[in-house]
Design an enzyme around this catalytic site. Sequence first.
Site, PDB file in Angstrom:
ATOM      1  N   ARG A  82      14.249  19.522  -7.395  1.00  0.00           N
ATOM      2  CA  ARG A  82      14.665  20.629  -6.538  1.00  0.00           C
ATOM      3  C   ARG A  82      13.018  21.177  -5.982  1.00  0.00           C
ATOM      4  O   ARG A  82      13.129  21.671  -4.932  1.00  0.00           O
ATOM      5  CB  ARG A  82      15.661  21.472  -7.015  1.00  0.00           C
ATOM      6  CG  ARG A  82      16.051  22.717  -5.884  1.00  0.00           C
ATOM      7  CD  ARG A  82      16.819  23.599  -6.325  1.00  0.00           C
ATOM      8  NE  ARG A  82      18.404  23.315  -6.502  1.00  0.00           N
ATOM      9  CZ  ARG A  82      19.092  23.434  -7.333  1.00  0.00           C
ATOM     10  NH1 ARG A  82      18.630  24.183  -8.415  1.00  0.00           N
ATOM     11  NH2 ARG A  82      20.205  22.934  -7.354  1.00  0.00           N
ATOM     12  N   THR A  92      23.965  25.223 -17.372  1.00  0.00           N
ATOM     13  CA  THR A  92      22.480  25.280 -17.608  1.00  0.00           C
ATOM     14  C   THR A  92      22.475  25.699 -19.127  1.00  0.00           C
ATOM     15  O   THR A  92      21.262  25.884 -19.701  1.00  0.00           O
ATOM     16  CB  THR A  92      21.969  26.011 -16.729  1.00  0.00           C
ATOM     17  OG1 THR A  92      22.758  27.354 -16.601  1.00  0.00           O
ATOM     18  CG2 THR A  92      21.639  25.601 -15.308  1.00  0.00           C
ATOM     19  N   ASP A 128      31.256  23.649 -11.966  1.00  0.00           N
ATOM     20  CA  ASP A 128      30.138  23.826 -12.138  1.00  0.00           C
ATOM     21  C   ASP A 128      29.952  25.221 -12.945  1.00  0.00           C
ATOM     22  O   ASP A 128      30.768  25.972 -12.787  1.00  0.00           O
ATOM     23  CB  ASP A 128      29.271  24.234 -10.658  1.00  0.00           C
ATOM     24  CG  ASP A 128      27.764  24.017 -10.864  1.00  0.00           C
ATOM     25  OD1 ASP A 128      27.380  23.656 -11.683  1.00  0.00           O
ATOM     26  OD2 ASP A 128      27.336  24.097  -9.684  1.00  0.00           O
ATOM     27  N   LYS A 156      22.424  17.515 -11.942  1.00  0.00           N
ATOM     28  CA  LYS A 156      23.604  17.449 -12.334  1.00  0.00           C
ATOM     29  C   LYS A 156      24.803  17.466 -11.455  1.00  0.00           C
ATOM     30  O   LYS A 156      25.771  16.583 -11.443  1.00  0.00           O
ATOM     31  CB  LYS A 156      23.888  18.781 -13.223  1.00  0.00           C
ATOM     32  CG  LYS A 156      23.077  19.160 -14.453  1.00  0.00           C
ATOM     33  CD  LYS A 156      23.392  20.285 -15.210  1.00  0.00           C
ATOM     34  CE  LYS A 156      22.880  21.469 -14.291  1.00  0.00           C
ATOM     35  NZ  LYS A 156      21.438  21.637 -14.174  1.00  0.00           N
ATOM     36  N   THR A 157      24.779  18.230 -10.579  1.00  0.00           N
ATOM     37  CA  THR A 157      25.446  18.107  -9.208  1.00  0.00           C
ATOM     38  C   THR A 157      25.628  16.963  -8.551  1.00  0.00           C
ATOM     39  O   THR A 157      26.592  16.337  -8.112  1.00  0.00           O
ATOM     40  CB  THR A 157      25.352  19.243  -8.198  1.00  0.00           C
ATOM     41  OG1 THR A 157      25.442  20.724  -8.944  1.00  0.00           O
ATOM     42  CG2 THR A 157      26.423  19.229  -7.354  1.00  0.00           C
TER      43      THR A 157
HETATM   44  N1  LIG Z   1      17.418  11.965  -9.946  1.00  0.00           N
HETATM   45  C1  LIG Z   1      17.043  12.384  -8.748  1.00  0.00           C
HETATM   46  N2  LIG Z   1      16.491  11.591  -7.704  1.00  0.00           N
HETATM   47  C2  LIG Z   1      16.379  12.296  -6.684  1.00  0.00           C
HETATM   48  N3  LIG Z   1      16.521  13.429  -6.194  1.00  0.00           N
HETATM   49  C3  LIG Z   1      17.204  14.315  -7.048  1.00  0.00           C
HETATM   50  C4  LIG Z   1      17.503  13.970  -8.403  1.00  0.00           C
HETATM   51  N4  LIG Z   1      17.909  14.856  -9.030  1.00  0.00           N
HETATM   52  C5  LIG Z   1      17.979  15.892  -8.473  1.00  0.00           C
HETATM   53  N5  LIG Z   1      17.556  15.505  -6.973  1.00  0.00           N
HETATM   54  C6  LIG Z   1      17.090  16.477  -5.989  1.00  0.00           C
HETATM   55  O1  LIG Z   1      17.282  17.603  -6.453  1.00  0.00           O
HETATM   56  C7  LIG Z   1      18.191  18.622  -5.626  1.00  0.00           C
HETATM   57  C8  LIG Z   1      19.013  19.445  -6.874  1.00  0.00           C
HETATM   58  O2  LIG Z   1      19.859  18.525  -7.608  1.00  0.00           O
HETATM   59  P1  LIG Z   1      21.316  19.213  -8.058  1.00  0.00           P
HETATM   60  O3  LIG Z   1      21.931  20.108  -7.072  1.00  0.00           O
HETATM   61  O4  LIG Z   1      21.981  17.908  -8.737  1.00  0.00           O
HETATM   62  O5  LIG Z   1      20.716  20.029  -9.586  1.00  0.00           O
HETATM   63  P2  LIG Z   1      21.576  20.814 -10.500  1.00  0.00           P
HETATM   64  O6  LIG Z   1      21.332  20.118 -11.777  1.00  0.00           O
HETATM   65  O7  LIG Z   1      23.083  20.557 -10.083  1.00  0.00           O
HETATM   66  O8  LIG Z   1      21.229  22.262 -10.268  1.00  0.00           O
HETATM   67  P3  LIG Z   1      21.894  23.813 -10.742  1.00  0.00           P
HETATM   68  O9  LIG Z   1      22.072  23.713 -12.289  1.00  0.00           O
HETATM   69  O10 LIG Z   1      21.023  24.528 -10.071  1.00  0.00           O
HETATM   70  O11 LIG Z   1      23.097  23.602 -10.196  1.00  0.00           O
HETATM   71  C9  LIG Z   1      19.243  17.391  -5.111  1.00  0.00           C
HETATM   72  O12 LIG Z   1      19.757  17.626  -3.908  1.00  0.00           O
HETATM   73  C10 LIG Z   1      18.251  16.450  -4.657  1.00  0.00           C
HETATM   74  O13 LIG Z   1      17.834  16.502  -3.425  1.00  0.00           O
HETATM   75 MG   LIG Z   2      24.247  22.102  -9.399  1.00  0.00          MG
END
Ligand SMILES: Nc1ncnc2c1ncn2[C@@H]1O[C@H](COP(=O)(O)OP(=O)(O)OP(=O)(O)O)[C@@H](O)[C@H]1O
Ligand SMILES: [Mg+2]
Length: 336
Positions: free
Chosen positions: A221, A161, A112, A67-68
């Site tokens: 992740r 989430t 967030d 998401k981030t």
């Molecule tokens: N589609 C993708 N392709 C490649 N790597 C990804 C992808 N999505 C996420 N990642 C990897 O996973 C890590 C975590 O993703 P991110 O921080 O965007 O998750 P999030 O959904 O924001 O989690 P949270 O809910 O904990 O904040 C990223 O830093 C990246 O390295």
């Molecule tokens: Mg995030």
Amino acid sequence: MSRTTPSPKEEAKETGFLDQTLRPNSWQEYIGQEAVKANLHILLTAAKERSHPPEHLLFYGPPGLGKTTLAHLIARETGAQVKATSGPAILKVGDLAAILTNLSAGDILFIDEIHRLNKAIEEVLYPAMESGTLDIIIGKGPSARTIQLDLPPFTLIAATTRIAMISAPLRSRFSGGVFKLEFYTDAEIAKIIERSAKLLGVDIEPGAVTEIAKRSRFTPRTANYHLKRCRDFAQINKTSLSSASVEKALALLGVDELGLTRADRDILTTMINKFGGGPVGLSTIAAALSEEQATIEEVYEPYLIQLGLLERTPRGRLATDKAYAHLGLKGSAKLL
Ligand SMILES: Nc1ncnc2c1ncn2[C@@H]1O[C@H](COP(=O)(O)OP(=O)(O)OP(=O)(O)O)[C@@H](O)[C@H]1O
Ligand SMILES: [Mg+2]
């Protein structure tokens, strides 16, 4: 040599670092989530043609699905600056007013954990999202008056989430759309592991990629974290990163062949051993494990449900036959 399981704090620090270093910088590197990407492509292209910032967007789904990362990619694509904050960091209406009035035209405001924004603050966000205005009340009692400030055009991107905790009025104001991030397939996770291995300068055998992918909760992740731990294990034991060393490294971390951790298994065994497999209420499970309900619901359950080990029923949570079989426990799930 043996290693101990890292503490949650150590793990959070390490994953935070990995998130930064391995975050995709382009749409090509952002694997999977094809439906979301296709919709965003249309939305961003149309906004660019109109020379207007994209409309407000909300991303939801379990932790670590990207998401981030999406918010940062959108900023990159539109050439916008990102101002990032989070629901729990905005304590007072004044905090949000300060953030909004400091935005420049075209900025992206990333909030967030937006589900943790309090109601009074949420209401200030409504006119800001809808008509780009900020209503500020000056004074108290009968002499109080409202002044209205015009904000520069901006895009709010929010992540959560817990979509169920987002009120309907807030949800409806994400005019650009509300997007659900899905779990990744093993093949997509394998691609992510291969890319990350390259970035980390790690030689990895194809069999090892497959084994890590299988145990990564369909979550990028987790895949990156496992890759790093397996790399450490191989380095210390002076072996290559093969399927055999991956199996050993992850077993040492308490990760089993389905990718379940000790905490996942504790949830299932507690349900089965203490509550006859359920149905049992979430609050009861949480109390029995001294764990927060929200953590069980957001972090553990989605994966257990996805694997078909746990079901949510109107009468509570139920451990499935598959859960009994996986844990090697006797008995069977009750009929509904
Ligand atoms: N589609 C993708 N392709 C490649 N790597 C990804 C992808 N999505 C996420 N990642 C990897 O996973 C890590 C975590 O993703 P991110 O921080 O965007 O998750 P999030 O959904 O924001 O989690 P949270 O809910 O904990 O904040 C990223 O830093 C990246 O390295
Ligand atoms: Mg995030």
